[in-house]
Design an enzyme around this catalytic site. Sequence first.
Site, PDB file in Angstrom:
ATOM      1  N   SER A   1      10.996  -6.706 -44.075  1.00  0.00           N
ATOM      2  CA  SER A   1      10.495  -7.799 -43.554  1.00  0.00           C
ATOM      3  C   SER A   1       9.797  -8.126 -42.252  1.00  0.00           C
ATOM      4  O   SER A   1       9.498  -8.640 -40.923  1.00  0.00           O
ATOM      5  CB  SER A   1      12.910  -8.104 -42.231  1.00  0.00           C
ATOM      6  OG  SER A   1      13.168  -8.458 -43.235  1.00  0.00           O
TER       7      SER A   1
ATOM      8  N   HIS B   1      11.129   0.116 -57.024  1.00  0.00           N
ATOM      9  CA  HIS B   1      11.816  -0.916 -55.480  1.00  0.00           C
ATOM     10  C   HIS B   1      12.874  -1.035 -55.895  1.00  0.00           C
ATOM     11  O   HIS B   1      13.478  -0.563 -56.740  1.00  0.00           O
ATOM     12  CB  HIS B   1      10.498  -2.323 -55.692  1.00  0.00           C
ATOM     13  CG  HIS B   1      10.769  -2.868 -54.683  1.00  0.00           C
ATOM     14  ND1 HIS B   1      12.639  -3.511 -54.816  1.00  0.00           N
ATOM     15  CD2 HIS B   1      10.802  -4.038 -53.962  1.00  0.00           C
ATOM     16  CE1 HIS B   1      12.091  -4.466 -53.461  1.00  0.00           C
ATOM     17  NE2 HIS B   1      11.259  -4.753 -52.945  1.00  0.00           N
TER      18      HIS B   1
ATOM     19  N   GLY C   1      13.822  -8.703 -46.950  1.00  0.00           N
ATOM     20  CA  GLY C   1      14.740  -9.986 -46.784  1.00  0.00           C
ATOM     21  C   GLY C   1      15.851  -9.994 -45.934  1.00  0.00           C
ATOM     22  O   GLY C   1      16.157 -11.317 -45.801  1.00  0.00           O
TER      23      GLY C   1
ATOM     24  N   ASN D   1       4.274  -8.960 -52.517  1.00  0.00           N
ATOM     25  CA  ASN D   1       5.021  -9.030 -53.238  1.00  0.00           C
ATOM     26  C   ASN D   1       6.018  -9.850 -54.073  1.00  0.00           C
ATOM     27  O   ASN D   1       7.244 -10.551 -53.151  1.00  0.00           O
ATOM     28  CB  ASN D   1       6.656  -8.101 -53.664  1.00  0.00           C
ATOM     29  CG  ASN D   1       7.551  -7.713 -54.680  1.00  0.00           C
ATOM     30  OD1 ASN D   1       7.433  -7.783 -55.315  1.00  0.00           O
ATOM     31  ND2 ASN D   1       8.547  -6.924 -53.779  1.00  0.00           N
ATOM     32  N   TRP D   2       6.502 -11.091 -54.909  1.00  0.00           N
ATOM     33  CA  TRP D   2       6.840 -12.632 -55.530  1.00  0.00           C
ATOM     34  C   TRP D   2       7.469 -11.993 -55.936  1.00  0.00           C
ATOM     35  O   TRP D   2       8.374 -13.289 -56.195  1.00  0.00           O
ATOM     36  CB  TRP D   2       5.345 -13.116 -55.932  1.00  0.00           C
ATOM     37  CG  TRP D   2       4.476 -13.874 -55.416  1.00  0.00           C
ATOM     38  CD1 TRP D   2       4.350 -13.290 -53.388  1.00  0.00           C
ATOM     39  CD2 TRP D   2       3.164 -14.357 -55.526  1.00  0.00           C
ATOM     40  NE1 TRP D   2       2.953 -14.165 -52.880  1.00  0.00           N
ATOM     41  CE2 TRP D   2       2.572 -14.662 -54.353  1.00  0.00           C
ATOM     42  CE3 TRP D   2       3.110 -14.733 -56.425  1.00  0.00           C
ATOM     43  CZ2 TRP D   2       1.342 -15.556 -54.295  1.00  0.00           C
ATOM     44  CZ3 TRP D   2       1.189 -15.013 -57.114  1.00  0.00           C
ATOM     45  CH2 TRP D   2       0.841 -15.772 -55.157  1.00  0.00           C
ATOM     46  N   LYS D   3       8.043 -11.561 -56.408  1.00  0.00           N
ATOM     47  CA  LYS D   3       9.271 -11.009 -56.927  1.00  0.00           C
ATOM     48  C   LYS D   3       9.363 -11.692 -58.090  1.00  0.00           C
ATOM     49  O   LYS D   3       8.817 -12.083 -58.493  1.00  0.00           O
ATOM     50  CB  LYS D   3      10.858 -11.146 -56.207  1.00  0.00           C
ATOM     51  CG  LYS D   3      10.136  -9.867 -54.822  1.00  0.00           C
ATOM     52  CD  LYS D   3      11.715  -9.773 -54.086  1.00  0.00           C
ATOM     53  CE  LYS D   3      11.465  -8.650 -53.010  1.00  0.00           C
ATOM     54  NZ  LYS D   3      12.657  -8.622 -52.351  1.00  0.00           N
TER      55      LYS D   3
ATOM     56  N   GLU E   1      10.555   1.441 -47.746  1.00  0.00           N
ATOM     57  CA  GLU E   1      11.405   0.712 -47.785  1.00  0.00           C
ATOM     58  C   GLU E   1      12.930   0.605 -47.253  1.00  0.00           C
ATOM     59  O   GLU E   1      13.567   1.289 -48.399  1.00  0.00           O
ATOM     60  CB  GLU E   1      11.221  -0.514 -49.498  1.00  0.00           C
ATOM     61  CG  GLU E   1       9.907  -1.029 -49.217  1.00  0.00           C
ATOM     62  CD  GLU E   1       9.499  -3.084 -49.478  1.00  0.00           C
ATOM     63  OE1 GLU E   1       8.591  -3.489 -48.475  1.00  0.00           O
ATOM     64  OE2 GLU E   1      10.250  -2.361 -51.418  1.00  0.00           O
TER      65      GLU E   1
HETATM   66  P1  PGA Z   1      10.709  -8.572 -47.667  1.00  0.00           P
HETATM   67  O1  PGA Z   1      10.806  -7.495 -48.802  1.00  0.00           O
HETATM   68  O2  PGA Z   1       9.581  -8.723 -47.753  1.00  0.00           O
HETATM   69  O3  PGA Z   1      11.179 -10.415 -48.365  1.00  0.00           O
HETATM   70  O4  PGA Z   1      11.995  -8.031 -46.355  1.00  0.00           O
HETATM   71  C1  PGA Z   1       9.671  -6.764 -49.083  1.00  0.00           C
HETATM   72  C2  PGA Z   1      10.347  -6.062 -50.711  1.00  0.00           C
HETATM   73  O5  PGA Z   1      11.240  -6.322 -50.837  1.00  0.00           O
HETATM   74  O6  PGA Z   1       8.762  -5.500 -50.698  1.00  0.00           O
END
Ligand code: PGA
Length: 217
Positions: free
Chosen positions: A180, A95, A150, A7-9, A144
């Site tokens: 993470s 999300h 993050g 997921n590159w946001k 999640e």
């Molecule tokens: P992360 O984010 O791997 O940076 O913790 C996961 C996500 O938001 O899908």
Amino acid sequence: MKYFIANWKAHKDLNEVLAWWQTFSDLLKNGQNSEAEIIICPPFPLILSLKEKVAGFKNVHLGAQNISQFDEGPYTGEVGGKNLVNLAEYVIVGHSERRRNFGETDEMLARKTNLALKYNLKPIFCLENESQTIPPGVNMVAYEPVGAIGTGKNEPLEKVLAMKKRLPLNPTIPFIYGGSVDEKNISYYLASSEINGFLIATASLDPTRFYKIVSLA
Ligand code: PGA
């Protein structure tokens, strides 16, 4: 088989996406990762830049990060299910960043899920806990916990599995963990047959790190 969803946001420009793919695909060609189903979710305008490139890899797929709650029509700026046909196979729905920053409610997410299914996109439905409703037709659920996203504070396996038990999941539905996940902790989760895949943002932005994760499957 395990799913690895990148997921590159809202990261990366076109050149960065092409450079990422060059490095990642070279590593993939030279490695052996038959156990990994990889789903790359770039920002909308960059999906097309990977379409022909991933076509040569049967275990690499494309996904979108969101879908409009509205069907085709006068919705300036929106990206609907129809717009994604033949571009994406999957779509992330619900999300926590969408729920928080864009006010997405259970009702909106049910509409989004319906529209994804209407256009043959497979929803990857994200939730944070058992109070959030999983719409009918969802065939992949990603748990999640917000505190793990993050932050580098991945959730302990026991807690992830306890949440899985609390969710009303059909046992045939793949259960994904996100928060993470990185190249250091992936083996710890891979050891559990209860987790069918991972939603990975930060550690997927670097092709070498993401490949390292995928190659451990
Ligand atoms: P992360 O984010 O791997 O940076 O913790 C996961 C996500 O938001 O899908």
